[in-house]
Each structure stands twice: as C-alpha cells, then as structure tokens.
Design a protein around this motif. Structure first.
Motif, PDB file in Angstrom:
ATOM      1  N   VAL A   1       0.855  -0.941  -0.384  1.00 14.93           N
ATOM      2  CA  VAL A   1       0.100   0.075  -0.257  1.00 14.93           C
ATOM      3  C   VAL A   1       0.987   1.600   0.074  1.00 14.93           C
ATOM      4  CG1 VAL A   1      -0.500   0.095   2.685  1.00 14.93           C
ATOM      5  CG2 VAL A   1      -1.848   0.895   0.352  1.00 14.93           C
ATOM      6  N   GLU A   2       0.140   2.712  -0.749  1.00 20.83           N
ATOM      7  CA  GLU A   2       0.954   3.806  -0.807  1.00 20.83           C
ATOM      8  C   GLU A   2      -0.164   4.931  -0.732  1.00 20.83           C
ATOM      9  OE1 GLU A   2       4.442   5.553  -3.253  1.00 20.83           O
ATOM     10  OE2 GLU A   2       2.267   6.086  -4.169  1.00 20.83           O
ATOM     11  N   LEU A   3      -0.030   5.264   0.898  1.00 23.37           N
ATOM     12  CA  LEU A   3      -0.854   6.739   1.234  1.00 23.37           C
ATOM     13  C   LEU A   3       0.299   7.706   0.714  1.00 23.37           C
ATOM     14  CD1 LEU A   3      -1.816   4.791   4.385  1.00 23.37           C
ATOM     15  CD2 LEU A   3      -2.827   4.443   2.520  1.00 23.37           C
ATOM     16  N   ARG A   4      -1.054   8.679  -0.016  1.00 25.20           N
ATOM     17  CA  ARG A   4      -0.016   9.538  -0.626  1.00 25.20           C
ATOM     18  C   ARG A   4      -0.466  10.559   0.307  1.00 25.20           C
ATOM     19  NH1 ARG A   4      -2.298   9.854  -6.389  1.00 25.20           N
ATOM     20  NH2 ARG A   4      -3.708   9.401  -6.036  1.00 25.20           N
ATOM     21  N   CYS A   5       0.848  12.166   0.105  1.00 18.46           N
ATOM     22  CA  CYS A   5       1.298  13.493   1.227  1.00 18.46           C
ATOM     23  C   CYS A   5       2.208  14.080   0.542  1.00 18.46           C
ATOM     24  CB  CYS A   5       1.106  12.700   2.440  1.00 18.46           C
ATOM     25  SG  CYS A   5       1.678  14.694   3.440  1.00 18.46           S
ATOM     26  N   ASN A   6       1.179  15.133  -0.325  1.00 15.46           N
ATOM     27  CA  ASN A   6       2.408  16.529  -0.869  1.00 15.46           C
ATOM     28  C   ASN A   6       1.555  17.361  -0.163  1.00 15.46           C
ATOM     29  OD1 ASN A   6       1.424  14.327  -3.263  1.00 15.46           O
ATOM     30  ND2 ASN A   6       2.881  16.019  -3.704  1.00 15.46           N
ATOM     31  N   TYR A   7       2.947  18.313   0.056  1.00 16.62           N
ATOM     32  CA  TYR A   7       3.155  19.734   0.798  1.00 16.62           C
ATOM     33  C   TYR A   7       3.119  21.071   0.207  1.00 16.62           C
ATOM     34  CZ  TYR A   7       7.883  19.410   1.088  1.00 16.62           C
ATOM     35  OH  TYR A   7       9.128  18.682   1.061  1.00 16.62           O
ATOM     36  N   SER A   8       2.245  21.755   1.009  1.00 19.53           N
ATOM     37  CA  SER A   8       3.110  23.481  -0.058  1.00 19.53           C
ATOM     38  C   SER A   8       4.596  23.345   0.337  1.00 19.53           C
ATOM     39  CB  SER A   8       2.297  24.768   0.226  1.00 19.53           C
ATOM     40  OG  SER A   8       2.336  24.451   1.941  1.00 19.53           O
TER      41      SER A   8
END
Lengths: 113, 116
Positions: A19-26
């Motif tokens: 599994v991969e849970l995605r997260c992006n930040y400014s």
C-alpha cells in the motif's frame, strides 16, 4: 501558510498486498514531516517523522516514508499490510520556527481479508 | 499512566450551555495545543500556547476560548455551545527545549463532544 494534501480519502487493499498513502505539502524552505495513525476509537499515535538527514525514514509496524523535496511529497508505504493496519492515517507538516503542526484531511485505510 | 489526559472523555450537552474541556500533562512540556477532528476534515487547530503567558489563535478559534492555568494545564471553553461544535477534540503537547525534536506533538486520547 503551510498546507497538506492527502490525495486519497479512502484506500481499500487486500491483506498482504502493498500500500502507498500519498501526501503532498506546499513548498517551503524547510519542513518537518510526520505521519500519525489513529486506530478506531483511539487517539493519534506517531508512525514516523522526517526531521533531517536520510530521505527514507522507517517507522513502527513496518511502515516507511520517503521525503521528496523536488516533488514536495512524503508518501507512506508498507510492503505487506495486515488486518490490524486498518485505521486512519494523517500526514502533518511543520515549518522550521514556531508553528504548530498542520494536518491533512486523513486517509482511511481498510484492509480486506 | 497516560502522559496527556483529557477530561471528560465524552460529553453530551445542549445548545447554549457553557462547556469546559480540560487537558493535563505530566510530560513537562512547555507547549500545548487544542485541535478538533471532524470526519473528512482532518484535525484543525483551535488555539495553542507556547508558555503560560502566551496564547495564540489557530485556524478556527471563533466560538472558543482557552486558559493556560499552569504549564501542565490547558483548558478549552465553549461559551455557548452550538450543534456544529459537535466533534472530537484533542489536546497535544510538545517540548521546545529539545532542538528540532520539539517538532513532534504528543496527543491525548480525545474528548467526544455532542451538542444537541
């Protein structure tokens, strides 16, 4: 102001699958990044954190995450999930300096037997 | 024993009532925070305090007030509760004396508040 985007609100996956849970930040000059886990009817528990150094960080329960500065991402991965990994996962970010953590909206991971 | 405790753990109240949620910590941390959690919205910051004499508004402070009675205690008040304040409330702490490690926040078990 800093912001965090968790791209998937729900992720169903079969037991023993990756599994991969995605997260992006400014973007920011420097950031500190965290993943927290919330099991049903419980509080938040730190899974792992990136403060500095190696971009691949390992956490509890076999999870790991990779800090990618050019893509402003901090995706969480596990090669083989268990039923007990069913929970909500929160990505959080903090800039250097006196600012509290800013959280994403969470990703609900459901592991199917 | 839990390092960060919240009381009560569950509370049901009526619209217009004054409610206080309490947070205590034995970690010796100087910084404390209040967040609320709503389904699909994640955790949003209500207030935070970097020491006893320092109180700061967060993202959603309207309708709430706080009091930092001592380094170990940080209370959240709803002066006149309304139904859209129904949520799960979390207290958190962090320690600014630990260099970059102060970025980690430790959470209490949460208070589930229902406003009818």
């Amino acid at each position: 102001a800093q912001s965090v985007t968790q791209l998937d609100s729900q992720v169903p996956v079969f037991e023993e699958a990756p599994v991969e849970l995605r997260c992006n930040y400014s973007s920011s000059v420097s950031v500190y990044l965290f993943w927290y886990v919330q099991y049903p009817n419980q509080g938040l528990q730190l899974l792992l954190k990136y403060l500095s150094g190696s971009t691949l960080v390992k956490g509890i329960n076999g999870f790991e995450a990779e800090f990618n500065k050019s893509q402003t991402s901090f995706h969480l991965r596990k090669p083989s999930v268990h039923i007990s990994d069913t929970a909500e996962y929160f990505c959080a970010v903090r800039n250097s300096g006196n600012t509290p953590l800013v959280f994403g909206k969470g990703t609900r991971l459901s592991v199917i037997a | 024993d839990a390092d960060v405790t919240q009381t009560p753990r569950n509370r049901i109240t009526k619209t217009g009532k004054r409610i206080m949620l309490e947070c205590s910590q034995t970690k010796g941390h100087d910084r404390m925070y209040w967040y609320r959690q709503d389904p699909g919205l994640g955790l949003r910051l209500i207030y935070y305090s970097f020491d006893v004499k320092d109180i700061n508004k967060g993202e959603i402070s309207d309708g709430y007030s706080v009091s930092r009675q001592a380094q170990a205690k940080f209370s959240l008040s709803l002066e006149s509760a309304i139904p859209n304040q129904t949520a799960l409330y979390f207290c958190a702490t962090s320690d600014s004396t630990q260099g970059i490690w102060y970025n980690e926040q430790f959470f209490g078990p949460g208070t589930r508040l229902t406003v009818l």
